[in-house]
Motif scaffolding. Sequence first.
Motif, mmCIF file in Angstrom:
data_model
loop_
_atom_site.group_PDB
_atom_site.id
_atom_site.type_symbol
_atom_site.label_atom_id
_atom_site.label_comp_id
_atom_site.label_asym_id
_atom_site.label_seq_id
_atom_site.Cartn_x
_atom_site.Cartn_y
_atom_site.Cartn_z
ATOM 1 N N ALA A 129 1.297 -33.133 13.477
ATOM 2 C CA ALA A 129 0.473 -32.046 14.023
ATOM 3 C C ALA A 129 1.292 -30.763 14.139
ATOM 4 O O ALA A 129 0.814 -29.674 13.814
ATOM 5 N N GLN A 130 2.538 -30.905 14.575
ATOM 6 C CA GLN A 130 3.411 -29.729 14.707
ATOM 7 C C GLN A 130 3.658 -29.068 13.349
ATOM 8 O O GLN A 130 3.623 -27.849 13.229
ATOM 9 N N LEU A 131 3.925 -29.905 12.334
ATOM 10 C CA LEU A 131 4.257 -29.358 11.010
ATOM 11 C C LEU A 131 3.020 -28.761 10.347
ATOM 12 O O LEU A 131 3.123 -27.797 9.582
ATOM 13 N N HIS A 164 3.465 -19.737 7.948
ATOM 14 C CA HIS A 164 4.407 -20.298 6.966
ATOM 15 C C HIS A 164 5.861 -20.001 7.316
ATOM 16 O O HIS A 164 6.648 -19.558 6.477
ATOM 17 N N LEU A 165 6.215 -20.225 8.581
ATOM 18 C CA LEU A 165 7.598 -20.050 9.010
ATOM 19 C C LEU A 165 8.440 -21.207 8.488
ATOM 20 O O LEU A 165 7.941 -22.328 8.336
ATOM 21 N N ASN A 166 9.733 -20.919 8.220
ATOM 22 C CA ASN A 166 10.660 -22.022 7.947
ATOM 23 C C ASN A 166 10.570 -22.979 9.128
ATOM 24 O O ASN A 166 10.596 -22.531 10.270
ATOM 25 N N THR A 167 10.504 -24.256 8.887
ATOM 26 C CA THR A 167 10.440 -25.205 9.996
ATOM 27 C C THR A 167 11.703 -26.056 9.995
ATOM 28 O O THR A 167 12.055 -26.654 8.972
ATOM 29 N N LEU A 192 8.429 -35.128 6.859
ATOM 30 C CA LEU A 192 9.254 -33.927 6.657
ATOM 31 C C LEU A 192 9.111 -33.413 5.226
ATOM 32 O O LEU A 192 8.932 -32.213 4.985
ATOM 33 N N ALA A 193 9.196 -34.342 4.256
ATOM 34 C CA ALA A 193 9.136 -33.943 2.845
ATOM 35 C C ALA A 193 7.768 -33.364 2.488
ATOM 36 O O ALA A 193 7.663 -32.489 1.617
ATOM 37 N N GLY A 194 6.729 -33.825 3.198
ATOM 38 C CA GLY A 194 5.371 -33.366 2.906
ATOM 39 C C GLY A 194 5.066 -31.981 3.460
ATOM 40 O O GLY A 194 4.039 -31.387 3.105
ATOM 41 N N ALA A 195 5.928 -31.490 4.346
ATOM 42 C CA ALA A 195 5.693 -30.157 4.915
ATOM 43 C C ALA A 195 6.396 -29.128 4.034
ATOM 44 O O ALA A 195 7.619 -29.180 3.887
ATOM 45 N N PRO A 196 5.662 -28.168 3.462
ATOM 46 C CA PRO A 196 6.262 -27.264 2.482
ATOM 47 C C PRO A 196 7.350 -26.362 3.052
ATOM 48 O O PRO A 196 8.200 -25.881 2.319
ATOM 49 N N ASN A 197 7.353 -26.130 4.350
ATOM 50 C CA ASN A 197 8.325 -25.195 4.917
ATOM 51 C C ASN A 197 9.546 -25.871 5.526
ATOM 52 O O ASN A 197 10.365 -25.212 6.159
ATOM 53 N N VAL A 198 9.661 -27.195 5.343
ATOM 54 C CA VAL A 198 10.849 -27.902 5.842
ATOM 55 C C VAL A 198 11.866 -27.999 4.714
ATOM 56 O O VAL A 198 11.652 -28.710 3.738
ATOM 57 N N LYS A 199 12.962 -27.253 4.827
ATOM 58 C CA LYS A 199 14.025 -27.296 3.819
ATOM 59 C C LYS A 199 15.224 -28.104 4.292
ATOM 60 O O LYS A 199 15.938 -28.703 3.512
ATOM 61 N N PHE A 200 15.449 -28.072 5.604
ATOM 62 C CA PHE A 200 16.579 -28.841 6.148
ATOM 63 C C PHE A 200 16.248 -29.290 7.566
ATOM 64 O O PHE A 200 15.356 -28.735 8.219
ATOM 65 N N THR A 258 19.837 -18.768 8.735
ATOM 66 C CA THR A 258 18.601 -18.959 7.973
ATOM 67 C C THR A 258 17.976 -17.601 7.685
ATOM 68 O O THR A 258 18.095 -16.665 8.472
ATOM 69 N N TRP A 259 17.350 -17.506 6.548
ATOM 70 C CA TRP A 259 16.588 -16.314 6.181
ATOM 71 C C TRP A 259 15.410 -16.777 5.364
ATOM 72 O O TRP A 259 15.320 -17.973 5.042
ATOM 73 N N LYS A 260 14.511 -15.862 5.035
ATOM 74 C CA LYS A 260 13.328 -16.240 4.295
ATOM 75 C C LYS A 260 13.749 -16.759 2.930
ATOM 76 O O LYS A 260 14.320 -16.014 2.136
ATOM 77 N N GLY A 261 13.524 -18.038 2.694
ATOM 78 C CA GLY A 261 13.834 -18.605 1.396
ATOM 79 C C GLY A 261 15.214 -19.212 1.265
ATOM 80 O O GLY A 261 15.573 -19.707 0.191
ATOM 81 N N GLY A 262 16.022 -19.230 2.315
ATOM 82 C CA GLY A 262 17.333 -19.846 2.177
ATOM 83 C C GLY A 262 18.016 -20.101 3.504
ATOM 84 O O GLY A 262 17.538 -19.695 4.567
ATOM 85 N N TYR A 263 19.146 -20.807 3.447
ATOM 86 C CA TYR A 263 19.942 -21.046 4.648
ATOM 87 C C TYR A 263 21.353 -21.414 4.222
ATOM 88 O O TYR A 263 21.601 -21.758 3.045
ATOM 89 N N SER A 264 22.301 -21.313 5.153
ATOM 90 C CA SER A 264 23.648 -21.786 4.886
ATOM 91 C C SER A 264 24.214 -22.427 6.145
ATOM 92 O O SER A 264 23.792 -22.110 7.261
ATOM 93 N N VAL A 265 25.127 -23.365 5.933
ATOM 94 C CA VAL A 265 25.724 -24.108 7.046
ATOM 95 C C VAL A 265 27.234 -23.994 6.940
ATOM 96 O O VAL A 265 27.803 -24.165 5.863
ATOM 97 N N GLU A 266 27.871 -23.686 8.051
ATOM 98 C CA GLU A 266 29.327 -23.541 8.083
ATOM 99 C C GLU A 266 29.856 -24.476 9.164
ATOM 100 O O GLU A 266 29.329 -24.516 10.271
#
Lengths: 285, 198
Positions: free
Chosen positions: A192-194, A200-203, A228-236, A273-281
């Motif tokens: 329900a949350q997703l 269409h925010l990154n989730t 998670l995989a079924g939600a289009p805005n979940v990248k990580f 995180t930004w629109k369309g990408g993210y990075s982890v350090e």
Amino acid sequence: MRVTRIIHPIINKLKNMLRWPRLGLSLGLAFLLTSCDDLFQYNPNEETLLDRDKDLTAKNIAKISQLPVSDTTRFILMGDSQRWYDECEEFVRSANQQRDISFVLHAGDISDFGLTQEFKWVNEIMTRLKYPYVTVIGNHDIVANGSATYRKMFGPLNYSFAFGHDRFVFVNTNSREYAFDGSVPDIAWLKAQLANNPAHLNTIVVGHVPPFDADFDKNLEKPYTETLAGAPNVKFTLYGHQHRFYEGQFYDDGVNYHLTTSMGARGYMVVSTWKGGYSVERVNF
Amino acid sequence: MKKYLLLVLLLVGIRGMAQEVGLRPRRAWYLPDHLKLQFAGNIGFLSGGPGYVSRNKTLETDLLFGFLPQKYGGDALVTTTLKTTYSPWRIGLRDSYYIRPFSIGAYMSYTFGPQFDTKWPSYYPAGYYWWATAIRPGAYIGGKAGRNVVLNNRRRSFELYYELGTYDLLIISYVQNKSFLKLNDIVSLSLGVKFGFD
């Protein structure tokens, strides 16, 4: 007449004798009671909290919502502070040196024994951060009266909030604490949350136990990862629990799993995180 | 030397006689030697119960039943506690007052509730959590002051005591975090009264 003449001096003398010790005693008691609100403890599992230590999730989300939004959101993921208070203090010093951080996510196992006292200690340390922090519940936080204390001190075990281009969904994934009864994680709630994402925010889903861990309900692993995989805005998606840095696309479904290490291992992650990408350090302190 | 010894024996004899005069004989062995009522100390808001004392009055063992109302604890909790206190020194004062300046003791408490375990359920691997949540061992130091009285022809004593105590989970937290935690973070105060049937 004679009796009062005898009694009066005695009473007066007694009054004088009592006055000074009584003043001293009441001053001493007042000092003890005000200098230390934990002077008297009634049970290790008591859930006594001052108002300032209640509803921290709502209070901290309110603080986060006041923060300026930019194209890129930078936040810190740390976790497993359980019985590593000295290290957690060092984490705070290190985190406060980072640039452009908006807030800190605690990936759970705030406490080790589920004691209110431990939650208070960690909160005392975390409030020295320059940033607000929010938490997800860990398995150790559920032990004994832990989950009841977590509810009072932080808030709901499953919750979400939006900031900038991102939505953060916190979900209780500590299946073993519920005897793998199928109720945790709450897949229906997560779905329900997703689904409820009109902008269409990154989730970013945050949990304590990752789905491939033995403490995660085996029967719910597939429903969870497929959700998670079924939600289009979940990248990580972000976790703690294993006390090690670990990452990968473990289910070949386009969702990256990132685990942060423990305070005992002196590490944390800075996520951008930004629109369309993210990075982890990864950061060690 | 003999003279002194005789004097001492005489005094002891008088003291012994004085104790017997007009007082009831000693109660049956199984009846408790005292009752205690305690405030705080991680075994309830209030806890109370009977106890026994060693013949030389230095070692007390109590069985206390404690209750923490929800109003003061956030959760209503019932606890039973077995505690033993050793108070080696007694200083007599005027008017049959006395103090025992130092006590040291240990306790084991059991808190009732479905959320607490003595043995972890089978869905946990062995040793997953190493401690039992229902049972808490603890230790304390303290002191007490009291007075011997005769009530209705019976020898009785009143004592007030304090204890500064902690328990296993806090001790291990302190030992591993000596920079953040101070001793007063893990030590808490309890106060109590003892009514003795000597």
